[in-house]
Design a protein around this motif. Sequence first.
Motif, short mmCIF file in Angstrom:
data_model
loop_
_atom_site.label_atom_id
_atom_site.label_comp_id
_atom_site.label_asym_id
_atom_site.label_seq_id
_atom_site.Cartn_x
_atom_site.Cartn_y
_atom_site.Cartn_z
N TRP A 1 0.80 -1.22 0.00
CA TRP A 1 0.00 0.00 0.00
C TRP A 1 0.84 1.28 0.00
N PHE B 1 -2.85 3.16 -5.07
CA PHE B 1 -3.86 2.52 -5.94
C PHE B 1 -3.27 1.95 -7.23
N ASP C 1 -3.17 -4.69 -1.53
CA ASP C 1 -4.06 -3.73 -0.85
C ASP C 1 -5.05 -3.13 -1.84
N ASP C 2 -5.53 -1.96 -1.52
CA ASP C 2 -6.57 -1.25 -2.27
C ASP C 2 -6.16 -1.05 -3.74
N TRP D 1 -6.95 -7.11 0.12
CA TRP D 1 -7.62 -6.01 0.85
C TRP D 1 -9.07 -5.89 0.36
N ARG E 1 -14.05 10.55 2.78
CA ARG E 1 -13.18 9.89 1.80
C ARG E 1 -14.02 9.47 0.57
N LYS F 1 -7.57 -8.53 4.39
CA LYS F 1 -7.44 -7.32 5.21
C LYS F 1 -8.76 -6.58 5.08
N ASP G 1 -11.07 -3.68 5.80
CA ASP G 1 -10.91 -2.28 6.18
C ASP G 1 -12.27 -1.62 6.39
N ASN H 1 -13.13 2.52 6.38
CA ASN H 1 -12.42 3.79 6.37
C ASN H 1 -13.23 5.03 6.70
N CYS I 1 -8.99 -3.78 10.09
CA CYS I 1 -8.37 -2.46 9.93
C CYS I 1 -9.51 -1.46 9.85
N GLY J 1 -8.96 2.32 9.03
CA GLY J 1 -8.06 3.47 8.92
C GLY J 1 -6.99 3.40 9.99
N GLY J 2 -6.40 2.22 10.18
CA GLY J 2 -5.50 1.96 11.30
C GLY J 2 -6.29 1.28 12.40
N TRP K 1 -4.67 -3.95 12.29
CA TRP K 1 -3.74 -2.89 11.89
C TRP K 1 -3.86 -1.81 12.95
N ASP L 1 -2.40 3.71 10.97
CA ASP L 1 -1.84 4.08 9.67
C ASP L 1 -0.50 4.79 9.86
N TRP M 1 4.29 -2.71 10.42
CA TRP M 1 5.10 -2.74 9.21
C TRP M 1 6.33 -1.85 9.30
C1 GLA Z 1 -6.77 2.53 5.02
C2 GLA Z 1 -5.81 1.55 5.63
C3 GLA Z 1 -4.53 1.53 4.85
C4 GLA Z 1 -4.84 1.18 3.41
C5 GLA Z 1 -5.85 2.15 2.84
C6 GLA Z 1 -6.31 1.74 1.46
O1 GLA Z 1 -6.32 3.84 5.18
O2 GLA Z 1 -5.59 1.85 6.97
O3 GLA Z 1 -3.63 0.59 5.40
O4 GLA Z 1 -5.33 -0.14 3.34
O5 GLA Z 1 -7.00 2.26 3.65
O6 GLA Z 1 -7.20 2.60 0.91
#
Ligand code: GLA
Length: 726
Positions: A327, A332, A357-358, A402, A434, A467, A469, A471, A517, A519-520, A536, A539, A565
């Motif tokens: 990520w 992206f 990831d995303d 993700w 977002r 993963k 998420d 957000n 996860c 956003g962390g 997670w 972030d 990480w």
């Molecule tokens: C969140 C997660 C990040 C990542 C992004 C992807 O912010 O915490 O680790 O996966 O989304 O958009």
Amino acid sequence: MRRIPIFLLLASGLFAQSIRFAADRQVFLLTTSQSSYAMGIAPDGSLRNIYWGAPLWSLDDLPALTPARELSSFDPRQMMENEEFPGWGGTRYYEPALKIVREDGDRDLVLQYVSHRIAGNDLDISLKDIRDSVEITLHYRVYPELGIVSRSATIRNGTPQPLTIESAQAAAWYMPAGAGYQLSYLSGRWAAETQLVREPIHEGMKVLESRKGHTSHGFNPWFAIDQGDANEESGRVWFGALAWSGNWRITVEQTPYRQVRVTGGFNSFDFSYPLKPGESLDTPAFYGGFSAAGFGGASRTLHHFERERILPGGAGARLRPVLYNSWEATEFDVDEAGQKALAGKAAALGVELFVMDDGWFGARNDDHAGLGDWVPNPRKFPNGLKPLIDSVNALGMDFGLWVEPEMVNADSDLYRAHPDWVIHFDGRPRSELRTQMVLNLARDDVREYIFGVLDKLATDYPIRYLKWDMNRPLSEPGWPEAGPADERKLWVAYVRNLYRILDRLRAKHPSLEIESCSGGGGRVDLGILERVNEVWASDNTDAFDRLRIQAGFSQAHAARIMSAWVTDIPNWVDGRSVSLSYRFLVAMQGALGIGSNLNKWTTEDFATATKMVALDKRIRATVQNGDLFRLFSPWAGDLTANQYVGADGRQSVLFAFRHSQQYNSPVPTIRLRGLDPRAMYRVESIDRKLAEKQPQLSGAYLMEAGLNVILRADFDATAVVLDRVE
Ligand code: GLA
């Protein structure tokens, strides 16, 4: 060491049962290796707390309850009686555990003991209103060898008329009467989660809560209370953790009568839960414990409990693998060729799990579009995900993906097809954060859709890890189809359906592992942790900031839960640069991951990382399943030091970090803990930053004389591995 007291007590037959009841005095005694919890039935039928603290063994010590003395007409006796689960009714003015309104408007609720049932380590106590059949079952589960008691309640409408619950708590806990208590809690925000705060408890009420629909970055549903004299190693500490991933609340009250009460469960803010005759509501579980060995003892107890009883797989769960996630490297901009190239480099480092990831699905080229459309983007993955997963597997790594299943962008096929699926009030704005909205998971059709999408992904592809998420928080929490009377059930139904999806997915795909996860660290609590393998934590991947985030996290959660990480410098959150080995030594204190752009690494970076990944594999059982001793706190000064002692006592690892150097002064001597004083340990500095040159040292020396690490300049770090000599 920890297990000796219960073993001795059990062996001596002093308490063969974790739950005992004395019928003559109507008192209960619940006992674990580290704590006892006592309550009794008073002459007026109220169920009241008698004791919570260090283990008691004599049931005969417990007094029969008598009514408290009324101080004045303004201070009725009920205010001084520590009711286990007070209804809002009669002359009670503190925070209730339950508040209801009946259809006819009657809101009075006075709960009395009806019966109880003991079955092994479980105790159910039935309470009921003095007039009608509003029925409560209090569930107590004792984990004798783990030092934890769990509490929750089922509220049932046994009356012929509908009622609405306005507040439903899992439990009220009481400290021994007194003053001078201190409350510790974890607060924060995005990129600054789990900051430890400790403050005096004064008269009044402190509220820790989330109103956001998820656990939230703001507060973690955990508390610890001490008598003002506890530190990391000693002193009495009472603690608790609430297992709920939605709107929750923990209130800490000190009354004028020197009572300190902690009440926790569903957040009563915007809460309204109708129950028709015969219906019931279960509260989340609230886990509580006590340690006489300070905050370190309290955390180790909670960690042990989480590893054994909360996390999927329990004590037998596999160690968390070394993970790579691109990520921060690619954002992206993912595609088959790019991911394959990174996978080859990650595999060479010793990475075991490669996570994309995303950006892999729908029209997802930035965060404005695509959420909801969980099919591989045909430009980035013209042949689907299979070629990438095959090549990841051929490199000897598992594949992870993700997803953010609860969300939708306005610019998505899903939203175009089902605009009514998002949480909203009819005719009102649907606020975007977002550029995304939240699907109404409380709806069963949405739940089925999301389960179907994830089930298909896990069926079509050999995905080992998701993963998951989330957000953004919920907003404008309307549910038009439910109607005004029922729509506030959304707060509860959303989370219950989230749990159901996770439970069904894991049941159908038993080897699938999941990371939570938000956003962390926005969704970390014992409810989600029953269903995911790691989280997670933030972030924020700046290694120095992480020391504090991780130290706070470690108050409530075990190391193996915390994904951490190594990422690139200057760090994207705060621009700080620290060495690669510093970053590894910080991340190795959780489930190690690498999130760097490997395409930019030098040969030297690869050499350092390969060595560090190998070191992690050597010590990870000690870190992930061992006991943590926080020797120097990152909040206290220049030096941060943490030590882990493996569950079998054969290995220990010390990590030490220096913030900054002045006047060429040395760091303090580090005295280790948790070792066998009579054993010898082979001492291995990973980088010769250790003043002691003896190849072996005794546990006694290590714990009493201590080690002197040589940390110079700013942001220097080291580790020492100690292997017991047999
Ligand atoms: C969140 C997660 C990040 C990542 C992004 C992807 O912010 O915490 O680790 O996966 O989304 O958009």
